[in-house]
Design a protein around this motif. Structure first.
Motif, PDB file in Angstrom:
ATOM      1  N   VAL A  31      11.983  -6.447  -0.609  1.00 15.65           N
ATOM      2  CA  VAL A  31      11.872  -5.156   0.092  1.00 15.65           C
ATOM      3  C   VAL A  31      12.485  -5.191   1.489  1.00 15.65           C
ATOM      4  O   VAL A  31      12.350  -4.230   2.244  1.00 15.65           O
ATOM      5  CB  VAL A  31      10.388  -4.722   0.187  1.00 15.65           C
ATOM      6  N   THR A  32      13.178  -6.278   1.825  1.00 16.37           N
ATOM      7  CA  THR A  32      13.682  -6.456   3.198  1.00 16.37           C
ATOM      8  C   THR A  32      14.506  -5.259   3.660  1.00 16.37           C
ATOM      9  O   THR A  32      14.295  -4.722   4.737  1.00 16.37           O
ATOM     10  CB  THR A  32      14.530  -7.727   3.295  1.00 16.37           C
ATOM     11  N   ARG A  33      15.451  -4.841   2.838  1.00 15.41           N
ATOM     12  CA  ARG A  33      16.349  -3.736   3.232  1.00 15.41           C
ATOM     13  C   ARG A  33      16.148  -2.505   2.361  1.00 15.41           C
ATOM     14  O   ARG A  33      17.036  -1.670   2.230  1.00 15.41           O
ATOM     15  CB  ARG A  33      17.807  -4.206   3.170  1.00 15.41           C
ATOM     16  N   ARG A  34      14.978  -2.396   1.782  1.00 12.31           N
ATOM     17  CA  ARG A  34      14.683  -1.260   0.919  1.00 12.31           C
ATOM     18  C   ARG A  34      13.688  -0.320   1.586  1.00 12.31           C
ATOM     19  O   ARG A  34      12.749  -0.766   2.238  1.00 12.31           O
ATOM     20  CB  ARG A  34      14.093  -1.723  -0.414  1.00 12.31           C
ATOM     21  N   SER A  35      13.891   0.955   1.386  1.00 18.78           N
ATOM     22  CA  SER A  35      12.890   1.938   1.790  1.00 18.78           C
ATOM     23  C   SER A  35      11.788   1.945   0.739  1.00 18.78           C
ATOM     24  O   SER A  35      11.942   1.395  -0.359  1.00 18.78           O
ATOM     25  CB  SER A  35      13.516   3.329   1.903  1.00 18.78           C
ATOM     26  N   ILE A  36      10.667   2.580   1.059  1.00 19.24           N
ATOM     27  CA  ILE A  36       9.584   2.718   0.090  1.00 19.24           C
ATOM     28  C   ILE A  36      10.092   3.445  -1.156  1.00 19.24           C
ATOM     29  O   ILE A  36       9.777   3.070  -2.295  1.00 19.24           O
ATOM     30  CB  ILE A  36       8.394   3.493   0.701  1.00 19.24           C
ATOM     31  N   GLU A  37      10.893   4.472  -0.944  1.00 26.66           N
ATOM     32  CA  GLU A  37      11.424   5.246  -2.064  1.00 26.66           C
ATOM     33  C   GLU A  37      12.310   4.387  -2.965  1.00 26.66           C
ATOM     34  O   GLU A  37      12.256   4.507  -4.195  1.00 26.66           O
ATOM     35  CB  GLU A  37      12.220   6.449  -1.537  1.00 26.66           C
TER      36      GLU A  37
ATOM     37  N   THR B 203       0.809  -1.222   0.000  1.00 23.46           N
ATOM     38  CA  THR B 203       0.000   0.000   0.000  1.00 23.46           C
ATOM     39  C   THR B 203       0.843   1.274   0.000  1.00 23.46           C
ATOM     40  O   THR B 203       0.636   2.154  -0.842  1.00 23.46           O
ATOM     41  CB  THR B 203      -0.978   0.002   1.185  1.00 23.46           C
ATOM     42  N   PRO B 204       1.801   1.437   0.918  1.00 27.26           N
ATOM     43  CA  PRO B 204       2.590   2.680   0.892  1.00 27.26           C
ATOM     44  C   PRO B 204       3.378   2.851  -0.401  1.00 27.26           C
ATOM     45  O   PRO B 204       3.579   3.977  -0.862  1.00 27.26           O
ATOM     46  CB  PRO B 204       3.515   2.555   2.114  1.00 27.26           C
ATOM     47  N   THR B 205       3.806   1.732  -1.010  1.00 25.41           N
ATOM     48  CA  THR B 205       4.517   1.838  -2.282  1.00 25.41           C
ATOM     49  C   THR B 205       3.586   2.335  -3.381  1.00 25.41           C
ATOM     50  O   THR B 205       3.959   3.183  -4.203  1.00 25.41           O
ATOM     51  CB  THR B 205       5.122   0.483  -2.685  1.00 25.41           C
ATOM     52  N   CYS B 206       2.344   1.824  -3.386  1.00 27.94           N
ATOM     53  CA  CYS B 206       1.359   2.288  -4.371  1.00 27.94           C
ATOM     54  C   CYS B 206       1.073   3.778  -4.199  1.00 27.94           C
ATOM     55  O   CYS B 206       0.952   4.521  -5.185  1.00 27.94           O
ATOM     56  CB  CYS B 206       0.063   1.488  -4.243  1.00 27.94           C
TER      57      CYS B 206
ATOM     58  N   ALA C 259      11.540   3.443  -6.788  1.00 27.91           N
ATOM     59  CA  ALA C 259      12.510   3.785  -7.830  1.00 27.91           C
ATOM     60  C   ALA C 259      12.793   2.580  -8.726  1.00 27.91           C
ATOM     61  O   ALA C 259      12.914   2.710  -9.955  1.00 27.91           O
ATOM     62  CB  ALA C 259      13.807   4.284  -7.197  1.00 27.91           C
ATOM     63  N   GLU C 260      12.887   1.397  -8.124  1.00 33.18           N
ATOM     64  CA  GLU C 260      13.100   0.178  -8.909  1.00 33.18           C
ATOM     65  C   GLU C 260      11.898  -0.107  -9.808  1.00 33.18           C
ATOM     66  O   GLU C 260      12.054  -0.487 -10.975  1.00 33.18           O
ATOM     67  CB  GLU C 260      13.336  -1.002  -7.955  1.00 33.18           C
ATOM     68  N   ILE C 261      10.698   0.104  -9.279  1.00 34.39           N
ATOM     69  CA  ILE C 261       9.480  -0.113 -10.065  1.00 34.39           C
ATOM     70  C   ILE C 261       9.417   0.862 -11.237  1.00 34.39           C
ATOM     71  O   ILE C 261       9.084   0.487 -12.368  1.00 34.39           O
ATOM     72  CB  ILE C 261       8.241   0.025  -9.178  1.00 34.39           C
TER      73      ILE C 261
END
Length: 280
Positions: free
Chosen positions: A251-257, A159-162, A261-263
């Motif tokens: 997403v284990t060590r990734r921030s939402i940002e 959800t926060p990524t969306c 960015a990868e998406i």
């Protein structure tokens, strides 16, 4: 202060977030040795959207800067910050109060009035509305409009990524992978959206779920947080992603940002690879 400590800052706005982002950038420029992770929450205009913001703040506690002009939403966020013992700063409030006193009249309380209503602005609004309507598997009949669909088990930051992607004008939907519940048949037939799987280290995921469940039901006992059950969910999700042959982001060590960015990079690569006539 240890410069290696990551500080979270939540930038909450009922408009596009340009004002709050500029203020935050100006302030952060004065703290060169501080490591900061910013969380952007734009176009927050109703209680349901605000609840998602609060969930994000619970997950990543930190300074909250906001520019609400809606009194009810502002008071709700203020009360939440007090209850969570989190510092919240209404950055526009002092300016509006000073102007109201000087001009002898109250402000108009119109969110986002300082921004020109251009095509990009409306695209972001449209994307935010789409993300809210398509959250957590809802609105399956509208998935054909999506630019990207995120799949993943519970608490993989779908959800926060969306919402972050929506702030960039990208229509993003998300569908939870629930044991025993098949994916809607419409998804496999979709051609336009880029389908992406989100995964997470089982131990980290179990801990995230444990913290979330404890905040809601401190005494609850459920397989939802059982390490073996979580591990099996993650493995089954990975097998499903392999069958779909879709990109997978850990997403284990990734921030939402970082995830967003990868998406965005995957979306751009896909768009660049589309030949005239629609062939990949």
């Amino acid at each position: 202060m240890n410069a290696k400590i990551k500080h979270h800052i939540h930038l909450v706005s009922d408009a596009t977030g340009e004002t709050i982002n500029s203020l935050a950038r100006a302030g952060l420029a004065q703290f060169e040795n501080v490591q900061v992770q910013e969380h952007f929450w734009n176009l927050i205009r109703n209680r349901r959207q605000l609840e998602m913001v609060m969930d994000g703040i619970r997950q990543w506690p930190g300074l909250v800067l906001y520019t609400f002009v809606d009194e009810e939403l502002r008071r709700s966020l203020e009360e939440f910050c007090r209850e969570q013992n989190i510092m919240g700063v209404p950055v526009l409030a002092p300016v509006l109060i000073a102007m109201a006193g000087y001009f002898g009249m109250p402000s108009g309380h119109i969110p986002g009035r300082q921004h020109v209503m251009d095509a990009e602005y409306f695209a972001r609004i449209d994307a935010m509305d789409f993300a809210m309507a398509s959250d957590d598997g809802h609105g399956a009949e509208e998935l054909v409009q999506a630019d990207v669909i995120l799949l993943g088990v519970s608490r993989t930051s779908k959800t926060p990524t969306c919402l972050y992607l929506a702030g960039r004008g990208i229509k993003a939907a998300n569908i939870p992978l629930i044991p025993g519940h098949p994916l809607p048949t419409e998804v496999a037939k979709l051609a336009k959206p880029l389908i992406i799987g989100l995964t997470k280290d089982p131990d980290s995921l179990a801990e995230t779920r444990r913290q979330r469940l404890h905040s809601l039901q401190p005494e609850a006992r459920t397989s939802y947080i059982d390490p073996e059950q979580v591990r099996e969910e993650v493995q089954e999700a990975r097998r499903f992603f392999a069958r779909l042959n879709c990109p997978v982001i850990d997403v284990t060590r990734r921030s939402i940002e970082e995830t967003a960015a990868e998406i965005i990079m995957l979306l751009n690569r896909r768009r660049e690879s589309i030949k005239p006539g629609g062939e990949l």
